[in-house]
Design a protein around this motif. Sequence first.
Motif, PDB file in Angstrom:
ATOM      1  N   ALA A 268       0.818  -1.211   0.000  1.00 41.37           N
ATOM      2  CA  ALA A 268       0.000   0.000   0.000  1.00 41.37           C
ATOM      3  C   ALA A 268       0.849   1.256   0.000  1.00 41.37           C
ATOM      4  O   ALA A 268       0.371   2.330  -0.286  1.00 41.37           O
ATOM      5  CB  ALA A 268      -0.926  -0.015   1.204  1.00 41.37           C
ATOM      6  N   ARG A 269       2.133   1.147   0.327  1.00 41.13           N
ATOM      7  CA  ARG A 269       2.966   2.343   0.454  1.00 41.13           C
ATOM      8  C   ARG A 269       3.868   2.563  -0.747  1.00 41.13           C
ATOM      9  O   ARG A 269       4.643   3.507  -0.780  1.00 41.13           O
ATOM     10  CB  ARG A 269       3.840   2.221   1.688  1.00 41.13           C
ATOM     11  CG  ARG A 269       3.054   2.392   2.963  1.00 41.13           C
ATOM     12  CD  ARG A 269       3.937   2.973   4.014  1.00 41.13           C
ATOM     13  NE  ARG A 269       3.153   3.561   5.072  1.00 41.13           N
ATOM     14  CZ  ARG A 269       3.607   4.571   5.804  1.00 41.13           C
ATOM     15  NH1 ARG A 269       4.809   5.058   5.593  1.00 41.13           N
ATOM     16  NH2 ARG A 269       2.868   5.089   6.751  1.00 41.13           N
ATOM     17  N   GLU A 286      -0.310   5.629   3.829  1.00 38.07           N
ATOM     18  CA  GLU A 286      -1.056   4.688   3.003  1.00 38.07           C
ATOM     19  C   GLU A 286      -2.079   5.416   2.158  1.00 38.07           C
ATOM     20  O   GLU A 286      -2.829   6.256   2.654  1.00 38.07           O
ATOM     21  CB  GLU A 286      -1.756   3.648   3.892  1.00 38.07           C
ATOM     22  CG  GLU A 286      -0.802   2.550   4.288  1.00 38.07           C
ATOM     23  CD  GLU A 286      -1.525   1.380   4.947  1.00 38.07           C
ATOM     24  OE1 GLU A 286      -2.714   1.189   4.631  1.00 38.07           O
ATOM     25  OE2 GLU A 286      -0.882   0.700   5.760  1.00 38.07           O
ATOM     26  N   ALA A 287      -2.096   5.103   0.853  1.00 37.78           N
ATOM     27  CA  ALA A 287      -3.048   5.763  -0.038  1.00 37.78           C
ATOM     28  C   ALA A 287      -4.394   5.066   0.053  1.00 37.78           C
ATOM     29  O   ALA A 287      -4.453   3.851   0.124  1.00 37.78           O
ATOM     30  CB  ALA A 287      -2.532   5.729  -1.467  1.00 37.78           C
ATOM     31  N   PRO A 288      -5.466   5.841   0.087  1.00 35.90           N
ATOM     32  CA  PRO A 288      -6.796   5.237   0.210  1.00 35.90           C
ATOM     33  C   PRO A 288      -7.220   4.488  -1.055  1.00 35.90           C
ATOM     34  O   PRO A 288      -7.904   3.480  -0.983  1.00 35.90           O
ATOM     35  CB  PRO A 288      -7.717   6.422   0.489  1.00 35.90           C
ATOM     36  CG  PRO A 288      -6.975   7.627   0.005  1.00 35.90           C
ATOM     37  CD  PRO A 288      -5.519   7.302   0.080  1.00 35.90           C
ATOM     38  N   GLY A 289      -6.812   4.933  -2.235  1.00 33.28           N
ATOM     39  CA  GLY A 289      -7.292   4.317  -3.473  1.00 33.28           C
ATOM     40  C   GLY A 289      -6.251   3.443  -4.131  1.00 33.28           C
ATOM     41  O   GLY A 289      -5.296   3.005  -3.498  1.00 33.28           O
ATOM     42  N   THR A 290      -6.446   3.202  -5.410  1.00 29.84           N
ATOM     43  CA  THR A 290      -5.504   2.363  -6.149  1.00 29.84           C
ATOM     44  C   THR A 290      -4.484   3.206  -6.893  1.00 29.84           C
ATOM     45  O   THR A 290      -3.503   2.688  -7.419  1.00 29.84           O
ATOM     46  CB  THR A 290      -6.258   1.481  -7.160  1.00 29.84           C
ATOM     47  OG1 THR A 290      -7.089   2.342  -7.958  1.00 29.84           O
ATOM     48  CG2 THR A 290      -7.106   0.442  -6.471  1.00 29.84           C
ATOM     49  N   ALA A 292      -2.301   7.163  -6.834  1.00 32.66           N
ATOM     50  CA  ALA A 292      -1.931   8.226  -5.909  1.00 32.66           C
ATOM     51  C   ALA A 292      -1.004   9.215  -6.589  1.00 32.66           C
ATOM     52  O   ALA A 292      -0.349   8.893  -7.583  1.00 32.66           O
ATOM     53  CB  ALA A 292      -1.253   7.650  -4.667  1.00 32.66           C
ATOM     54  N   ALA A 377      -4.726  14.926  -2.311  1.00 31.79           N
ATOM     55  CA  ALA A 377      -6.090  14.409  -2.266  1.00 31.79           C
ATOM     56  C   ALA A 377      -6.685  14.286  -3.663  1.00 31.79           C
ATOM     57  O   ALA A 377      -7.652  13.562  -3.863  1.00 31.79           O
ATOM     58  CB  ALA A 377      -6.966  15.319  -1.412  1.00 31.79           C
TER      59      ALA A 377
END
Lengths: 378, 310
Positions: A268-269, A286-290, A292, A377
């Motif tokens: 995730a990182r 950690e990115a919330p989506g797929t 970034a 964001a």
Amino acid sequence: MVMEMTSGSTKSCAGEQNAVRFRGVSKHFGEGAHALTVIRDLNLTIGKGEFFSLLGPSGCGKTTALRMIGGFEHPSEGDVLLDGESIIAVPPYRRDINMVFQSYSLFPHMDVYENIEYGLRRKKVPRQERRKRIADVVALAQLDDYVSRRPNQLSGGQQQRVALARALVNQPKVLLLDEPLAALDAKLRGTMQEELRRIQREVGITFVFVTHDQQEAFALSDRVAVMRAGRLEQAGTPLELYNQPATRFVADFVGQSNFISGPVCTTARCLLELGQEGDRVFLPAEAPGTAATIVVRPERIALHADQPELQGESLSRLAGVVSENTFLGSKHVLRIKTCLPEPILVEASHAAVSALAPEPGRSLWLSWRSGDGALLAD
Amino acid sequence: MTSITVQANAFSTLGGRKAAGFSFAVVLLPFLLYAAFFIAPVVLIAVQSLTPYVVGSNGGLSDAGGLTLDNYAGVFSPTFRSVFTDSLRNALAGSLLCLLIGYPVAYFISTRCSERLKPWFLVLVILPFWTSYLLRMLGWRILLGANGDISAVLQSLHLLAPGQGLLFTQAAVLLGLVYNFLPVMILPIYVSIERLSREHRDASRDLYARPWETFLSITLPLTYPGIMAGMTVVFIMMTGDYVTPELMGGAKGMMVGTLIYSQFLQGENWPLASAMSLSLVFVLVVAVLAMSAVGSGLQRLPTLFRRVTR
């Protein structure tokens, strides 16, 4: 929602800390199909005694927001609060708020003394106190030699100080400043910035300052709100805005930036992973989506002749080739071609550059601490 | 090399001379017109006013020999003097009424109308000028006559006796004057309010001034030049007007213009008429100077007050 409830129940307590608060404020000009929305759902809190700046390009709604605090515009929706109480129904002449207008708007038929005295007379302040307060503010704004002059006999900088004195003498709860330095030349602007900062510290009044100049906002403010097309992009201390910009717009507006975007890979990182021993870019969180995007400031990037050691995920590195080296006096700016579509900008000191001699065409490695990157964001 | 420079200099001087000649020509034509149609008649009138009147002459330029001040003595004889003072009083009352009505109109158009509507309101202000002056005055005569609508309303309110009209009274003259010259008052005041930036009024509101305080301390003093321009022009035009008093006042409404007109064309005493004309110019100059002195005195009062109570 829960947070809204909590802040609502502690309103009276929070009201003690907040000088000004925008709650869901929108502003439309005109009606029907021709309606123009200048401010959209603005939520913003300005603390007591803060030097607060509204920053953004022209037409972003910052001046309209300021004029709402002064009472010269009315919100179409939402509420504006002063010390926890709604002020939208209060006319400007009953608000404990004063404004320094962009063109100063000194009264041409009155001398400096009478200009400063104007508000005190309207408030029916007794003569003795009037004299004392004017003497104080004249000293504060260093206007002793000019009190009997008319505005047209003053330079731009002097007029600016009179406008400031005329507002400050009323000891308002909030002082509004609408790009007051825009009309001054660069050198005078620097001096006036220092003076504004000094005066604000001395009087401790909440200052709300509108500007389109990022450097000015950063030099003066405790906190800055960046606005764009009527929306609040981000509010925070200059350091927060610079180091953790929330959006691409803020990152771009408040300095030079390198944007790196892509799909999130393996863990995730991880944003970029090339080859066994090659390029690695890690996310600061950690990115919330797929997918970034991160931003890395040019001066946070270090240059190496050899491949730097990875330290888990805390260091990111890229291999590159120098395509340009520009000497700017105090520093060098390098453009480096990497595996990414856009070249990476790097600001390097004389020492770093002389150790590496990065002529165009030279291969080298870039690295930065992964935490120095900021996850955007959008 | 030297000769080329000299030639270039010669050319530029020639160009300079040509430009000077052109600007001289541009000024010359209006000057000639002015001399022929203004200065010459004034000189002629001045000479006439000092020439003795020949009793029984049928008007025209008097060619009697010698110089006399008798004509001026005639101007200030009790009969004519009362007409002079009536005229000045009417003009002063008329221009003050114009100011009282015109300022709010100008203020409304400038500050309360959207930019889109402003030109239309200004057109409304000058619209009366687009129809014949005489026609409008004749219209007023009908309305003000004994059987007119306005008189009928006033009669039913018992403000006028039955069968009595407003026409041929001083009030009718005043009404005619105000009606005719109102636009001349509104326009300069409108311009002066337009020039006053909105920010000045905002600054005043920001500094705790209620709407009427902002008006008295900021808007009114800063539009003083417009007020004085309007007052001066309207006052001069009203004093000299002779058609309005003739049509609206008849014999009772005689003003100095009517008097001069009748001396030139009915009494046919040209020397006396000339003396009246010049006296009128002199009186107007004095009156306008007095008006502007009073005006600037009034304008300084607030400053004086602020100084004294500082």
